[in-house]
Design a protein around this motif. Structure first.
Motif, PDB file in Angstrom:
ATOM      1  N   ASP A 288     -12.840 -30.253  10.362  1.00 20.52           N
ATOM      2  CA  ASP A 288     -14.274 -29.956  10.495  1.00 20.52           C
ATOM      3  C   ASP A 288     -14.563 -28.500  10.836  1.00 20.52           C
ATOM      4  N   PHE A 289     -13.644 -27.599  10.510  1.00 24.34           N
ATOM      5  CA  PHE A 289     -13.916 -26.183  10.719  1.00 24.34           C
ATOM      6  C   PHE A 289     -14.675 -25.636   9.518  1.00 24.34           C
ATOM      7  N   ASN A 290     -15.561 -24.682   9.761  1.00 24.78           N
ATOM      8  CA  ASN A 290     -16.205 -24.041   8.625  1.00 24.78           C
ATOM      9  C   ASN A 290     -15.321 -22.904   8.107  1.00 24.78           C
ATOM     10  N   ARG A 291     -15.625 -22.460   6.908  1.00 24.19           N
ATOM     11  CA  ARG A 291     -14.766 -21.473   6.269  1.00 24.19           C
ATOM     12  C   ARG A 291     -14.703 -20.167   7.056  1.00 24.19           C
ATOM     13  N   ASP A 292     -15.825 -19.745   7.628  1.00 24.66           N
ATOM     14  CA  ASP A 292     -15.845 -18.480   8.369  1.00 24.66           C
ATOM     15  C   ASP A 292     -14.870 -18.503   9.544  1.00 24.66           C
ATOM     16  N   SER A 293     -14.818 -19.632  10.260  1.00 31.68           N
ATOM     17  CA  SER A 293     -13.920 -19.706  11.419  1.00 31.68           C
ATOM     18  C   SER A 293     -12.460 -19.705  10.982  1.00 31.68           C
ATOM     19  N   VAL A 294     -12.166 -20.352   9.850  1.00 30.37           N
ATOM     20  CA  VAL A 294     -10.792 -20.372   9.346  1.00 30.37           C
ATOM     21  C   VAL A 294     -10.366 -18.972   8.905  1.00 30.37           C
ATOM     22  N   VAL A 295     -11.244 -18.308   8.174  1.00 27.31           N
ATOM     23  CA  VAL A 295     -10.935 -16.954   7.708  1.00 27.31           C
ATOM     24  C   VAL A 295     -10.742 -16.009   8.886  1.00 27.31           C
ATOM     25  N   THR A 296     -11.609 -16.120   9.894  1.00 25.78           N
ATOM     26  CA  THR A 296     -11.489 -15.277  11.082  1.00 25.78           C
ATOM     27  C   THR A 296     -10.157 -15.512  11.773  1.00 25.78           C
ATOM     28  N   HIS A 297      -9.749 -16.778  11.871  1.00 23.52           N
ATOM     29  CA  HIS A 297      -8.471 -17.085  12.525  1.00 23.52           C
ATOM     30  C   HIS A 297      -7.313 -16.432  11.775  1.00 23.52           C
ATOM     31  N   MET A 298      -7.277 -16.607  10.476  1.00 20.59           N
ATOM     32  CA  MET A 298      -6.150 -16.073   9.706  1.00 20.59           C
ATOM     33  C   MET A 298      -6.120 -14.551   9.715  1.00 20.59           C
ATOM     34  N   ARG A 299      -7.296 -13.946   9.785  1.00 23.74           N
ATOM     35  CA  ARG A 299      -7.367 -12.485   9.733  1.00 23.74           C
ATOM     36  C   ARG A 299      -7.140 -11.844  11.096  1.00 23.74           C
ATOM     37  N   ASP A 300      -7.695 -12.447  12.164  1.00 29.03           N
ATOM     38  CA  ASP A 300      -7.795 -11.755  13.448  1.00 29.03           C
ATOM     39  C   ASP A 300      -6.979 -12.368  14.575  1.00 29.03           C
ATOM     40  N   GLU A 301      -6.459 -13.589  14.418  1.00 29.70           N
ATOM     41  CA  GLU A 301      -5.680 -14.197  15.494  1.00 29.70           C
ATOM     42  C   GLU A 301      -4.198 -14.138  15.148  1.00 29.70           C
ATOM     43  N   TYR A 302      -3.376 -14.790  15.963  1.00 31.07           N
ATOM     44  CA  TYR A 302      -1.943 -14.499  15.938  1.00 31.07           C
ATOM     45  C   TYR A 302      -1.060 -15.719  15.707  1.00 31.07           C
ATOM     46  N   SER A 303      -1.538 -16.689  14.950  1.00 31.97           N
ATOM     47  CA  SER A 303      -0.650 -17.785  14.599  1.00 31.97           C
ATOM     48  C   SER A 303       0.559 -17.240  13.848  1.00 31.97           C
ATOM     49  N   THR A 304       1.705 -17.851  14.110  1.00 32.45           N
ATOM     50  CA  THR A 304       2.941 -17.393  13.474  1.00 32.45           C
ATOM     51  C   THR A 304       3.642 -18.587  12.848  1.00 32.45           C
ATOM     52  N   PHE A 305       4.872 -18.418  12.441  1.00 36.40           N
ATOM     53  CA  PHE A 305       5.611 -19.450  11.722  1.00 36.40           C
ATOM     54  C   PHE A 305       6.400 -20.338  12.680  1.00 36.40           C
ATOM     55  N   GLY A 306       6.588 -21.593  12.264  1.00 36.33           N
ATOM     56  CA  GLY A 306       7.307 -22.535  13.110  1.00 36.33           C
ATOM     57  C   GLY A 306       8.700 -22.063  13.463  1.00 36.33           C
ATOM     58  N   TRP A 307       9.415 -21.487  12.509  1.00 36.08           N
ATOM     59  CA  TRP A 307      10.786 -21.035  12.791  1.00 36.08           C
ATOM     60  C   TRP A 307      10.796 -19.879  13.788  1.00 36.08           C
ATOM     61  N   VAL A 308       9.724 -19.083  13.804  1.00 38.63           N
ATOM     62  CA  VAL A 308       9.632 -18.008  14.803  1.00 38.63           C
ATOM     63  C   VAL A 308       9.429 -18.603  16.191  1.00 38.63           C
ATOM     64  N   ILE A 309       8.513 -19.581  16.294  1.00 39.20           N
ATOM     65  CA  ILE A 309       8.258 -20.237  17.578  1.00 39.20           C
ATOM     66  C   ILE A 309       9.536 -20.879  18.113  1.00 39.20           C
ATOM     67  N   GLU A 310      10.260 -21.587  17.246  1.00 44.63           N
ATOM     68  CA  GLU A 310      11.479 -22.262  17.702  1.00 44.63           C
ATOM     69  C   GLU A 310      12.486 -21.256  18.253  1.00 44.63           C
ATOM     70  N   ARG A 311      12.662 -20.142  17.584  1.00 50.51           N
ATOM     71  CA  ARG A 311      13.617 -19.128  18.057  1.00 50.51           C
ATOM     72  C   ARG A 311      13.157 -18.548  19.389  1.00 50.51           C
ATOM     73  N   MET A 312      11.861 -18.270  19.530  1.00 51.08           N
ATOM     74  CA  MET A 312      11.344 -17.758  20.799  1.00 51.08           C
ATOM     75  C   MET A 312      11.621 -18.737  21.937  1.00 51.08           C
ATOM     76  N   LEU A 313      11.389 -20.017  21.680  1.00 50.20           N
ATOM     77  CA  LEU A 313      11.561 -21.023  22.722  1.00 50.20           C
ATOM     78  C   LEU A 313      13.015 -21.142  23.162  1.00 50.20           C
ATOM     79  N   THR A 314      13.926 -21.186  22.208  1.00 57.61           N
ATOM     80  CA  THR A 314      15.336 -21.329  22.581  1.00 57.61           C
ATOM     81  C   THR A 314      15.877 -20.048  23.201  1.00 57.61           C
TER      82      THR A 314
END
Length: 231
Positions: free
Chosen positions: A175-201
């Motif tokens: 239920d997100f609108n397109r503007d919020s999704v675009v803003t997230h991908m452009r301006d926030e810092y989600s990364t890849f699962g394999w990066v998260i796993e390496r950071m955690l271990t």
């Protein structure tokens, strides 16, 4: 942790008022999901639990109903106020702390469980790693860290197709609108699962499980090794 002029300012991206806070309560199954997570984590009466990025406080209050001593932590004053309302409605006591992953206060080896949902992606990767090491230090040996976040399950292929697919998935399923999704991908810092796993271990955690809901969600159960165990 003392602030320095080079230290990342978590509060610059808060921008959440009481109107926006309402989005945290739009999913009717939030209570059920919180209870299921806490049941899976086998929360016991008397445990010390921290919910970092607690949002409206539903999970924190459910943990308190199980007899846990709960710290509900969020960078947003509006969300902490909402969490207090939820706690009052449910007649439970929680402690609130206006802080984030980089600034929450703790005694080393003091928590039986730390939970963080959809908060880590606000930090650049260097500061994600700092946050994970702080959580590791705050947990008792043998205690668990439960992490859910927005992560990219696969590497993009360099065309617009993947980006549009990720955006459409979020719009259609959450239920997100397109503007919020675009803003997230452009301006926030989600990364890849394999990066998260390496950071955690690398932070010292044992990865108990990693569950990916393509293309955007990852759920991780981590354990801090007991003394003498290999991390």
């Amino acid at each position: 942790m003392l602030a320095r002029d080079w230290f990342y300012n978590q509060r610059r991206q808060v921008g959440i008022d009481s109107a926006v806070a309402a989005i945290y309560d739009r999913h009717g199954d939030s209570d059920l999901r919180a209870r299921a997570a806490l049941a899976m984590l086998d929360v016991k009466p008397g445990w010390r639990v921290a919910d970092i990025g607690c949002g409206n406080g539903l999970l924190a209050c459910e943990a308190a109903l199980l007899g846990a001593e709960v710290d509900a932590i969020d960078i947003s004053p509006a969300l902490l106020a909402l969490a207090q309302v939820v706690a009052k409605d449910r007649r439970v006591a929680i402690r609130t702390q206006s802080a984030g992953l980089l600034s929450f206060t703790y005694q080393p080896k003091s928590y039986d469980l730390i939970v963080s949902e959809f908060t880590l992606h606000h930090l650049p990767d260097f500061w994600k790693a700092v946050a994970m090491s702080r959580i590791f230090a705050a947990l008792k040996p043998g205690a668990n860290f439960y992490l859910r976040d927005i992560v990219f399950v696969r590497t993009p292929d360099g065309t617009e197709r993947d980006i549009e697919e990720w955006a459409e998935f979020s719009i259609s399923n959450h239920d997100f609108n397109r503007d919020s999704v675009v803003t997230h991908m452009r301006d926030e810092y989600s990364t890849f699962g394999w990066v998260i796993e390496r950071m955690l271990t690398d932070a010292g955690f044992e990865l108990i499980s990693a569950d990916y809901q393509a293309p955007l969600h990852g759920t991780y159960l981590l354990r801090k090794p007991r003394h003498g165990e290999q991390g």
